[in-house]
Design an enzyme around this catalytic site. Structure first.
Site, PDB file in Angstrom:
ATOM      1  CG  HIS A 218      -2.081  -0.886   1.143  1.00 41.74           C
ATOM      2  ND1 HIS A 218      -3.200  -0.583   0.401  1.00 41.74           N
ATOM      3  CD2 HIS A 218      -2.321  -2.089   1.714  1.00 41.74           C
ATOM      4  CE1 HIS A 218      -4.088  -1.559   0.519  1.00 41.74           C
ATOM      5  NE2 HIS A 218      -3.569  -2.492   1.307  1.00 41.74           N
TER       6      HIS A 218
ATOM      7  CD  GLU B 173      -5.106  -8.486   4.531  1.00 40.70           C
ATOM      8  OE1 GLU B 173      -5.106  -7.663   3.590  1.00 40.70           O
ATOM      9  OE2 GLU B 173      -4.454  -8.311   5.570  1.00 40.70           O
TER      10      GLU B 173
END
Length: 178
Positions: free
Chosen positions: A92, A156
């Site tokens: 990210h 995830e």
């Protein structure tokens, strides 16, 4: 960095870390803009188009994340299966990872079996103990994102990133203030 907007990209943006309803239990992003590296932005644009083609809308929970935010998440949950060690850098923080789900035609999130940021084994992709509807929804999201050029991680259902993400440099941008 390319700014992602609902109007230009055909997505719904709900930057969860700009609210207290997240893993840290507090507002992490004091000011936030949804942004990605241009390579990831191009894939997100494709994914939004594929979702729309199937009658759905992508909802973005997180995109670019500054390193300081990663340090906060690591202090809350220092488990590399779910949170990248800030000393290694998060994808990210390279601007090449995005957290998403799908909305139906009524704007409701599809049932993915767990919420976003649910750091338990129930959030892993290959769960055989979830209802078939949940598995179908996760596989639909996975197919859209893979077809657009992203890859997934096993732990995830919401997290997608560019292949070879670690080859991208860390980004220090003031688009998101912690």
């Amino acid at each position: 960095m390319t700014i992602i907007t609902e109007q230009d990209h055909g997505v719904v943006i709900d930057l969860v870390y700009a609210t207290p309803d997240n893993l840290a239990g507090k507002v992490v992003y004091q000011e936030a803009v949804c942004a990605l590296h241009p390579d990831a932005e191009a894939c997100l644009r494709k994914a939004a188009g594929y979702a729309l083609q199937a009658g759905f809308t992508l909802k973005v929970f997180d995109a670019y994340r500054p390193g300081k935010a990663q340090e906060i998440f690591w202090s809350v949950l220092s488990d590399a299966q779910y949170v990248s060690d800030p000393s290694q850098g998060s994808n990210h923080s390279r601007g090449v990872a995005v957290d998403v789900t799908l909305l139906n035609e009524s704007g409701q999130e599809l049932d993915m079996g767990t919420g976003f940021d649910d750091m338990r084994e129930l959030s892993h992709h290959d769960r055989k103990d979830l209802p078939s509807e949940v598995q179908k929804n996760r596989l639909l999201l996975l197919g859209i994102m893979l077809h657009a050029g992203f890859i997934s991680i096993p732990s995830e259902w919401w997290h997608y990133e560019l292949p070879n993400s670690r080859a991208y440099p860390m980004i220090d941008s003031d688009l998101v203030k912690v």
